[in-house]
Design a protein around this motif. Structure first.
Motif, short mmCIF file in Angstrom:
data_model
loop_
_atom_site.label_atom_id
_atom_site.label_comp_id
_atom_site.label_asym_id
_atom_site.label_seq_id
_atom_site.Cartn_x
_atom_site.Cartn_y
_atom_site.Cartn_z
N GLY A 13 5.91 -1.68 1.44
CA GLY A 13 4.52 -1.27 1.55
C GLY A 13 3.54 -2.29 1.02
O GLY A 13 2.34 -2.19 1.27
N THR A 51 6.93 9.60 3.83
CA THR A 51 5.85 9.65 2.84
C THR A 51 5.92 10.91 2.00
O THR A 51 5.82 10.87 0.77
CB THR A 51 4.48 9.53 3.54
N GLN A 94 1.38 3.19 -1.07
CA GLN A 94 2.02 3.49 0.19
C GLN A 94 3.51 3.74 0.00
O GLN A 94 4.17 3.09 -0.80
CB GLN A 94 1.91 2.29 1.14
#
Length: 406
Positions: free
Chosen positions: A120, A184, A346
């Protein structure tokens, strides 16, 4: 001759349009958000995909609401699943005809962070700062995938190939969630310490919150509680076995005590981010630190907070000067006193997408059902954005080329 490309374009606050766009190439052209140092960047390590499915994300919605510094003209979309129709000369292991999932993080696979699985925050794909993504503000200007076609750089590293194309198409509504929201949400739970027997509170019942809730179940949580303001989203969370809290009724801790007998949980997950609203009588007010402060209050001492909810460094629509640059009034002293662990940033999708793919293909989870995956056409994307903005308890999946099985 290249086919016509069409994509969903951000036109300014509150407006997206489906327009004819450039057909992708293996050279990064100048365009909205493209860093000058990247113009002309050759990507012979890339592939061109015919998009099979691409999803509308809450992070896209932040941009469309005008709550970021996203430039007008940006082609949106970072949740991408597609078929390889052309490969660059340096691609070795991905072939034309392969069906692949693409992590929303664009990673080179060569820098220190990529080698440490921190994809990320790749150091090479965005000259402006660590981390790149498709169709997203401040993330390098790479064209997005809410389109018919897109180019994926560093394909051998970034593409997750589905070994059985027919099987994958049959489960495409589940597998399309691998590009972002399932990893996520799962990452939020892993970093919050969710394990067998955990009690978990997930703030936010949007698609990422629902994905986190299903991820917590997959990790073995004993009780998963989802809090939100929107009845439709709470009903969706209940539909797959979650307890729910309507935060418009007041403090989540009091409602958690009614469910568990104690006003605290083992693990807290923030799936809301910087557009958070208050609780109870303050439910109509935007109070961006609400969720973080609430989670510190109701997560047990020694517990952890997973924070997949988005926080930004530039928010032109914020109500205070501090919040406009991402400075919030967080009770860090409370978190320090309770020895909380915070994990932000992220999700490094590649850390999770292969194992979650196997869980989907092995019928161990039904993520599409959990997030209420709803297929719409590319031309219906503007209406999808409007419905999502109103709080629809759906994960909109775009079918740009009519390839999703009925």
């Amino acid at each position: 001759m290249a086919d016509t490309n069409r994509g969903v374009v951000y036109m300014g606050p509150g407006t997206v349009e489906v327009q004819t766009t450039d057909y992708p190439s293996f050279v990064l052209r100048d365009g909205p958000g493209v860093h000058p140092d990247s113009v002309g960047r050759e990507c012979n390590h890339g592939v061109i995909l015919r998009i099979v499915s691409t999803n509308i994300c809450g992070s896209d919605q932040h941009m469309v609401r005008g709550r970021t510094t996203a430039p007008e003209g940006l082609i949106l979309g970072h949740e991408i699943t597609g078929e390889v129709i052309e490969r660059g000369r340096d691609v070795e292991y991905i072939d034309e005809g392969d069906l692949v999932s693409v992590p929303f993080n664009i990673a080179c696979g060569r820098c220190r962070n990529c080698k440490e699985r921190k994809t990320g925050i790749c150091l090479n794909t965005n000259p402006a700062r660590p981390g790149a993504a498709y169709g997203y503000v401040d993330m390098g200007g790479w064209p997005g995938g809410q389109a018919r076609y897109v180019m994926v750089p560093y394909a051998d590293f970034n593409c997750l190939k589905f070994r059985d194309k027919e099987q994958a198409l049959a489960k495409i509504l589940d597998l399309t969630m691998l590009s972002d929201i399932f990893p996520t949400g799962y990452h939020g739970c892993v970093t919050a310490g969710v394990t067998t027997g955990s009690t978990v509170y997930i703030a936010g019942g949007g698609p990422v919150g629902l994905a986190a809730a299903h991820g917590a179940q997959l990790l073995g949580a004993a009780v998963v509680i989802v809090g939100d303001l929107i009845p439709e989203r709470l009903a969706q969370a209940k539909s797959f076995g979650c307890e729910t809290i309507d935060v418009s009724r007041g403090d989540p801790g009091e409602q958690i005590e009614q469910l568990l007998g104690v006003p605290e949980v083992d693990c807290g997950v923030d799936a809301v981010g910087f557009e958070a609203r208050g609780h109870g009588e303050h439910a109509s007010e935007e109070l961006p630190a609400t969720v973080l402060n609430s989670l510190m209050g109701l997560t047990r001492a020694g517990g952890a907070l997973g924070i997949p909810g988005l926080y930004v460094t530039g928010d032109p629509g914020a109500h205070t000067d501090a919040a406009k640059e991402g400075s919030l009034s967080i009770r860090i002293g409370l978190g320090w006193a309770k020895s909380h662990v915070f994990t932000t940033g992220q999700c490094p999708v590649m850390r999770y997408n292969r194992e979650l793919m196997e869980a989907i293909l092995g019928d161990r989870c039904q993520i599409a059902r959990a997030v209420n995956a709803t297929v719409i056409t590319l031309d219906d994307a503007p209406q999808g954005y409007r419905d999502f903005d109103r709080g629809a308890a759906k994960k909109f999946v775009l079918d740009p080329n009519g390839l999703i099985p009925a």
